[in-house]
Design an enzyme around this catalytic site. Structure first.
Site, PDB file in Angstrom:
ATOM      1  N   ASP A 105      -3.575  -2.792  -4.631  1.00  0.00           N
ATOM      2  CA  ASP A 105      -2.562  -3.839  -4.411  1.00  0.00           C
ATOM      3  C   ASP A 105      -1.689  -4.062  -5.643  1.00  0.00           C
ATOM      4  O   ASP A 105      -0.466  -4.169  -5.528  1.00  0.00           O
ATOM      5  CB  ASP A 105      -3.241  -5.173  -4.061  1.00  0.00           C
ATOM      6  N   HIS A 136      -1.186 -11.245  -4.475  1.00  0.00           N
ATOM      7  CA  HIS A 136       0.202 -10.777  -4.404  1.00  0.00           C
ATOM      8  C   HIS A 136       1.188 -11.726  -5.081  1.00  0.00           C
ATOM      9  O   HIS A 136       2.150 -11.284  -5.685  1.00  0.00           O
ATOM     10  CB  HIS A 136       0.611 -10.541  -2.952  1.00  0.00           C
ATOM     11  N   HIS A 166      -9.628  -1.960  -4.083  1.00  0.00           N
ATOM     12  CA  HIS A 166      -8.469  -2.324  -3.271  1.00  0.00           C
ATOM     13  C   HIS A 166      -7.525  -3.256  -4.037  1.00  0.00           C
ATOM     14  O   HIS A 166      -6.304  -3.176  -3.883  1.00  0.00           O
ATOM     15  CB  HIS A 166      -8.860  -2.952  -1.931  1.00  0.00           C
ATOM     16  N   HIS A 223       0.836  -1.211   0.000  1.00  0.00           N
ATOM     17  CA  HIS A 223       0.000   0.000   0.000  1.00  0.00           C
ATOM     18  C   HIS A 223       0.873   1.265   0.000  1.00  0.00           C
ATOM     19  O   HIS A 223       0.547   2.250  -0.674  1.00  0.00           O
ATOM     20  CB  HIS A 223      -0.955   0.018   1.198  1.00  0.00           C
TER      21      HIS A 223
HETATM   22 ZN   LIG Z   1      -3.899  -4.671   0.081  1.00  0.00          ZN
END
Ligand SMILES: [Zn+2]
Length: 304
Positions: free
Chosen positions: A237, A260, A233, A77
Protein backbone atom coordinates in the site's frame (compact mmCIF):
# COMPACT_ATOMS: atom_id res chain seq x y z
CA UNK A 1 20.97 6.70 -17.27
CA UNK A 2 17.93 4.49 -16.87
CA UNK A 3 15.45 4.95 -19.69
CA UNK A 4 11.79 5.59 -18.91
CA UNK A 5 9.63 2.62 -19.80
CA UNK A 6 6.11 1.86 -20.90
CA UNK A 7 4.18 -1.25 -21.87
CA UNK A 8 4.99 -2.97 -25.16
CA UNK A 9 1.31 -3.52 -25.98
CA UNK A 10 -2.16 -3.04 -24.50
CA UNK A 11 -3.71 -5.67 -22.27
CA UNK A 12 -7.13 -6.00 -20.58
CA UNK A 13 -8.85 -7.91 -17.83
CA UNK A 14 -12.18 -7.89 -16.04
CA UNK A 15 -12.93 -7.85 -12.34
CA UNK A 16 -15.02 -6.19 -9.67
CA UNK A 17 -14.52 -3.12 -7.51
CA UNK A 18 -13.87 -3.98 -3.85
CA UNK A 19 -15.94 -1.13 -2.47
CA UNK A 20 -18.52 -0.53 -5.24
CA UNK A 21 -19.03 -4.22 -6.11
CA UNK A 22 -19.29 -3.04 -9.75
CA UNK A 23 -18.05 -5.12 -12.66
CA UNK A 24 -15.20 -3.34 -14.39
CA UNK A 25 -13.01 -3.81 -17.45
CA UNK A 26 -9.43 -2.62 -16.98
CA UNK A 27 -7.09 -1.94 -19.92
CA UNK A 28 -3.42 -1.04 -19.51
CA UNK A 29 -2.07 0.84 -22.55
CA UNK A 30 1.33 2.15 -23.66
CA UNK A 31 2.02 5.89 -23.33
CA UNK A 32 4.79 8.24 -24.49
CA UNK A 33 7.67 9.47 -22.30
CA UNK A 34 6.76 11.93 -19.52
CA UNK A 35 3.05 11.00 -19.65
CA UNK A 36 3.24 9.39 -16.22
CA UNK A 37 0.39 7.12 -15.19
CA UNK A 38 -3.03 8.44 -16.22
CA UNK A 39 -6.42 6.92 -15.45
CA UNK A 40 -8.99 7.26 -18.22
CA UNK A 41 -12.75 6.69 -17.79
CA UNK A 42 -14.09 5.23 -21.04
CA UNK A 43 -17.63 5.45 -19.57
CA UNK A 44 -17.17 9.24 -19.23
CA UNK A 45 -16.07 9.88 -22.81
CA UNK A 46 -12.39 9.31 -22.03
CA UNK A 47 -11.91 11.93 -19.29
CA UNK A 48 -8.58 11.47 -17.55
CA UNK A 49 -7.05 11.97 -14.12
CA UNK A 50 -3.27 11.78 -13.62
CA UNK A 51 -1.90 9.63 -10.81
CA UNK A 52 -0.28 12.46 -8.85
CA UNK A 53 -0.65 13.74 -5.30
CA UNK A 54 -2.35 16.92 -6.51
CA UNK A 55 -5.29 14.77 -7.64
CA UNK A 56 -5.76 12.69 -4.49
CA UNK A 57 -9.44 12.70 -3.54
CA UNK A 58 -11.63 10.36 -1.58
CA UNK A 59 -9.53 8.38 0.89
CA UNK A 60 -11.92 5.84 2.35
CA UNK A 61 -10.18 2.53 3.10
CA UNK A 62 -8.51 2.95 -0.32
CA UNK A 63 -6.78 5.69 -2.31
CA UNK A 64 -8.87 7.60 -4.82
CA UNK A 65 -8.04 10.20 -7.45
CA UNK A 66 -10.33 12.97 -8.58
CA UNK A 67 -10.32 15.75 -11.14
CA UNK A 68 -13.43 17.79 -11.92
CA UNK A 69 -16.15 15.15 -12.36
CA UNK A 70 -13.76 12.22 -12.80
CA UNK A 71 -13.21 9.88 -9.86
CA UNK A 72 -11.11 6.69 -9.81
CA UNK A 73 -10.85 4.64 -6.62
CA UNK A 74 -8.54 1.95 -5.22
CA UNK A 75 -5.55 2.86 -7.38
CA UNK A 76 -2.82 1.87 -4.91
CA UNK A 77 -2.10 -1.79 -5.76
CA UNK A 78 -1.85 -1.10 -9.50
CA UNK A 79 0.39 1.94 -8.90
CA UNK A 80 2.67 -0.17 -6.69
CA UNK A 81 2.99 -2.73 -9.51
CA UNK A 82 3.83 -0.04 -12.08
CA UNK A 83 6.48 1.76 -10.01
CA UNK A 84 8.06 -1.50 -8.84
CA UNK A 85 8.31 -2.96 -12.37
CA UNK A 86 9.69 0.34 -13.70
CA UNK A 87 6.67 1.31 -15.81
CA UNK A 88 6.85 5.12 -15.81
CA UNK A 89 4.20 5.80 -18.44
CA UNK A 90 0.84 4.12 -19.07
CA UNK A 91 -2.83 4.83 -19.67
CA UNK A 92 -5.17 2.88 -17.39
CA UNK A 93 -8.60 2.71 -18.96
CA UNK A 94 -11.65 1.79 -16.86
CA UNK A 95 -15.37 1.69 -17.61
CA UNK A 96 -16.30 2.17 -13.95
CA UNK A 97 -15.03 4.36 -11.07
CA UNK A 98 -12.99 1.67 -9.32
CA UNK A 99 -9.89 -0.36 -10.25
CA UNK A 100 -10.79 -4.06 -9.95
CA UNK A 101 -9.58 -5.63 -6.70
CA UNK A 102 -8.62 -8.91 -8.42
CA UNK A 103 -7.38 -11.22 -5.62
CA UNK A 104 -6.69 -8.33 -3.22
CA UNK A 105 -2.97 -8.24 -4.04
CA UNK A 106 -0.77 -6.80 -6.81
CA UNK A 107 0.13 -10.23 -8.24
CA UNK A 108 -2.55 -10.15 -11.00
CA UNK A 109 -1.27 -6.72 -12.12
CA UNK A 110 2.29 -8.07 -12.23
CA UNK A 111 1.01 -10.87 -14.45
CA UNK A 112 -0.72 -8.36 -16.78
CA UNK A 113 2.38 -6.14 -17.03
CA UNK A 114 4.60 -9.15 -17.74
CA UNK A 115 2.15 -10.33 -20.42
CA UNK A 116 2.06 -6.87 -22.04
CA UNK A 117 5.86 -6.63 -21.99
CA UNK A 118 8.04 -3.63 -21.30
CA UNK A 119 9.36 -1.09 -23.80
CA UNK A 120 12.15 1.44 -23.13
CA UNK A 121 11.57 5.04 -24.23
CA UNK A 122 14.09 7.64 -25.39
CA UNK A 123 13.99 9.74 -22.21
CA UNK A 124 15.78 9.40 -18.87
CA UNK A 125 13.88 8.30 -15.76
CA UNK A 126 14.23 10.76 -12.89
CA UNK A 127 14.30 9.62 -9.27
CA UNK A 128 13.54 11.61 -6.15
CA UNK A 129 16.76 11.18 -4.17
CA UNK A 130 16.25 11.99 -0.51
CA UNK A 131 18.93 14.34 0.87
CA UNK A 132 17.66 14.89 4.39
CA UNK A 133 15.01 13.35 6.65
CA UNK A 134 11.33 14.19 6.32
CA UNK A 135 8.63 12.93 8.66
CA UNK A 136 4.97 13.25 9.52
CA UNK A 137 3.11 12.12 12.65
CA UNK A 138 -0.61 11.91 13.31
CA UNK A 139 -1.31 10.64 16.82
CA UNK A 140 0.44 7.26 17.14
CA UNK A 141 0.89 6.99 13.36
CA UNK A 142 4.21 8.01 11.88
CA UNK A 143 5.91 8.01 8.50
CA UNK A 144 9.37 9.23 7.53
CA UNK A 145 11.90 9.20 4.70
CA UNK A 146 15.64 9.08 5.25
CA UNK A 147 18.57 9.29 2.86
CA UNK A 148 19.69 5.89 1.53
CA UNK A 149 21.36 4.66 -1.65
CA UNK A 150 18.38 2.37 -2.32
CA UNK A 151 14.64 2.39 -2.03
CA UNK A 152 13.89 0.51 1.19
CA UNK A 153 10.69 0.27 3.18
CA UNK A 154 10.37 -0.59 6.86
CA UNK A 155 6.81 -0.97 8.09
CA UNK A 156 5.42 -1.90 11.47
CA UNK A 157 1.82 -2.48 12.45
CA UNK A 158 0.14 -3.01 15.79
CA UNK A 159 -3.53 -3.86 16.26
CA UNK A 160 -5.58 -4.74 19.28
CA UNK A 161 -5.99 -8.33 18.10
CA UNK A 162 -4.03 -11.42 19.24
CA UNK A 163 -3.12 -12.30 15.63
CA UNK A 164 -1.80 -8.84 14.77
CA UNK A 165 -0.33 -7.48 17.99
CA UNK A 166 2.88 -6.55 16.19
CA UNK A 167 4.41 -7.20 12.79
CA UNK A 168 7.43 -5.44 11.29
CA UNK A 169 9.39 -5.96 8.11
CA UNK A 170 12.10 -4.23 6.06
CA UNK A 171 12.45 -4.80 2.34
CA UNK A 172 15.00 -3.40 -0.07
CA UNK A 173 12.87 -2.95 -3.16
CA UNK A 174 13.96 -4.36 -6.48
CA UNK A 175 11.75 -5.72 -9.22
CA UNK A 176 12.48 -9.23 -7.94
CA UNK A 177 11.94 -8.58 -4.23
CA UNK A 178 8.66 -6.79 -4.98
CA UNK A 179 7.35 -9.60 -7.18
CA UNK A 180 8.34 -12.34 -4.75
CA UNK A 181 7.89 -10.82 -1.29
CA UNK A 182 5.36 -8.00 -1.53
CA UNK A 183 3.09 -8.21 -4.59
CA UNK A 184 1.26 -11.43 -3.52
CA UNK A 185 0.27 -10.02 -0.08
CA UNK A 186 -3.49 -9.46 0.05
CA UNK A 187 -5.57 -6.70 1.54
CA UNK A 188 -7.07 -7.48 4.94
CA UNK A 189 -9.84 -6.37 7.22
CA UNK A 190 -11.45 -7.25 10.51
CA UNK A 191 -14.84 -8.96 10.34
CA UNK A 192 -16.39 -6.35 12.62
CA UNK A 193 -15.06 -3.54 10.45
CA UNK A 194 -16.26 -5.24 7.25
CA UNK A 195 -19.82 -5.32 8.61
CA UNK A 196 -19.60 -1.61 9.46
CA UNK A 197 -18.17 -0.79 6.05
CA UNK A 198 -21.00 -2.64 4.30
CA UNK A 199 -23.53 -0.54 6.20
CA UNK A 200 -21.76 2.52 4.76
CA UNK A 201 -21.95 1.07 1.23
CA UNK A 202 -18.27 0.04 1.21
CA UNK A 203 -16.63 -3.37 0.68
CA UNK A 204 -19.67 -4.47 -1.34
CA UNK A 205 -17.41 -6.47 -3.69
CA UNK A 206 -15.39 -7.94 -0.82
CA UNK A 207 -15.19 -11.68 -0.25
CA UNK A 208 -12.74 -14.30 0.93
CA UNK A 209 -11.62 -14.44 -2.75
CA UNK A 210 -10.16 -10.93 -2.58
CA UNK A 211 -9.41 -10.11 1.05
CA UNK A 212 -8.13 -11.71 4.21
CA UNK A 213 -10.86 -11.42 6.81
CA UNK A 214 -9.84 -11.59 10.47
CA UNK A 215 -12.42 -12.82 12.94
CA UNK A 216 -12.17 -13.02 16.73
CA UNK A 217 -10.40 -16.37 16.71
CA UNK A 218 -8.36 -16.11 13.54
CA UNK A 219 -8.37 -15.75 9.78
CA UNK A 220 -11.55 -16.85 8.00
CA UNK A 221 -9.66 -17.69 4.79
CA UNK A 222 -8.19 -21.15 4.38
CA UNK A 223 -4.56 -20.04 4.50
CA UNK A 224 -2.20 -17.07 4.51
CA UNK A 225 0.33 -16.60 1.71
CA UNK A 226 2.98 -15.46 4.20
CA UNK A 227 3.02 -15.65 7.98
CA UNK A 228 3.33 -11.84 8.05
CA UNK A 229 1.12 -11.19 5.01
CA UNK A 230 -0.51 -8.22 6.80
CA UNK A 231 2.61 -6.08 7.17
CA UNK A 232 3.70 -7.06 3.67
CA UNK A 233 0.40 -5.72 2.37
CA UNK A 234 0.97 -2.44 4.22
CA UNK A 235 4.33 -2.20 2.40
CA UNK A 236 2.47 -2.77 -0.89
CA UNK A 237 0.00 0.00 0.00
CA UNK A 238 2.66 2.55 0.95
CA UNK A 239 4.65 1.85 -2.23
CA UNK A 240 1.50 2.50 -4.28
CA UNK A 241 0.56 5.64 -2.34
CA UNK A 242 4.09 7.07 -2.48
CA UNK A 243 4.11 6.46 -6.27
CA UNK A 244 1.84 9.52 -6.39
CA UNK A 245 5.01 11.59 -5.88
CA UNK A 246 5.44 10.96 -9.61
CA UNK A 247 9.01 9.63 -9.53
CA UNK A 248 10.54 6.51 -8.01
CA UNK A 249 12.15 7.29 -4.66
CA UNK A 250 15.72 6.65 -3.55
CA UNK A 251 15.54 6.67 0.22
CA UNK A 252 14.50 4.64 3.26
CA UNK A 253 10.80 4.94 4.01
CA UNK A 254 9.79 4.02 7.56
CA UNK A 255 6.15 3.84 8.59
CA UNK A 256 4.39 2.84 11.79
CA UNK A 257 0.64 2.17 11.88
CA UNK A 258 0.02 4.17 8.72
CA UNK A 259 -2.90 4.11 6.34
CA UNK A 260 -3.80 5.68 3.02
CA UNK A 261 -4.61 9.09 4.54
CA UNK A 262 -1.20 9.33 6.26
CA UNK A 263 0.69 7.92 3.24
CA UNK A 264 -0.87 10.35 0.75
CA UNK A 265 -0.56 13.36 3.07
CA UNK A 266 3.13 12.48 3.42
CA UNK A 267 3.55 12.05 -0.36
CA UNK A 268 2.24 15.63 -0.79
CA UNK A 269 4.52 16.86 2.00
CA UNK A 270 7.56 15.25 0.33
CA UNK A 271 6.77 16.83 -3.01
CA UNK A 272 6.44 20.26 -1.34
CA UNK A 273 9.70 19.96 0.63
CA UNK A 274 11.91 20.68 -2.39
CA UNK A 275 14.99 21.34 -0.23
CA UNK A 276 14.95 17.81 1.14
CA UNK A 277 15.48 15.93 -2.13
CA UNK A 278 16.87 16.31 -5.61
CA UNK A 279 15.95 14.77 -8.95
CA UNK A 280 18.65 12.44 -10.25
CA UNK A 281 18.77 10.45 -13.45
CA UNK A 282 20.05 7.15 -12.07
CA UNK A 283 20.55 5.56 -8.69
CA UNK A 284 23.90 6.07 -7.06
CA UNK A 285 26.11 3.14 -7.95
CA UNK A 286 27.33 0.89 -5.14
CA UNK A 287 30.53 2.06 -3.46
CA UNK A 288 33.60 0.79 -5.35
CA UNK A 289 35.27 -2.32 -3.98
CA UNK A 290 38.30 -1.22 -1.89
CA UNK A 291 41.51 -1.43 -3.90
CA UNK A 292 39.75 -1.00 -7.25
CA UNK A 293 40.04 2.25 -9.15
CA UNK A 294 36.75 3.98 -9.83
CA UNK A 295 35.71 3.65 -13.46
CA UNK A 296 34.78 6.84 -15.25
CA UNK A 297 31.90 5.89 -17.53
CA UNK A 298 32.60 8.81 -19.87
CA UNK A 299 36.17 7.83 -20.64
CA UNK A 300 37.07 4.93 -22.92
CA UNK A 301 38.66 2.09 -20.97
CA UNK A 302 42.19 1.08 -21.84
CA UNK A 303 42.47 -2.26 -23.63
CA UNK A 304 44.58 -4.90 -21.92
ZN1 LIG B 1 -4.13 -2.37 -0.05
Amino acid sequence: MHAQRTLRRSISCAGIGLHSGNKVTLSLKPATADTGIRFRRSDLGGLEVPATVSHVGGINHATGLARDTVQVDTVEHLLAAFVSLGIDNAIVELNSPEVPIMDGSAAPFIYLIHEAGVKPLAAPRRYVKVLRPMSLSRGDKRIALYPSDHFKVTYSIAFDHPLLRHQSRTVRLTEESFVEEIAPARTFGFLEEVEMMRQQGLALGGSLENAIVIGDTGVLNSALRFEDEFVRHKILDVIGDMALVGHPIIGHLIAHRGGHALHTEFAARVLDDVEAWTLVEAPVEPAPVPGMLPVNNAAPQAAN
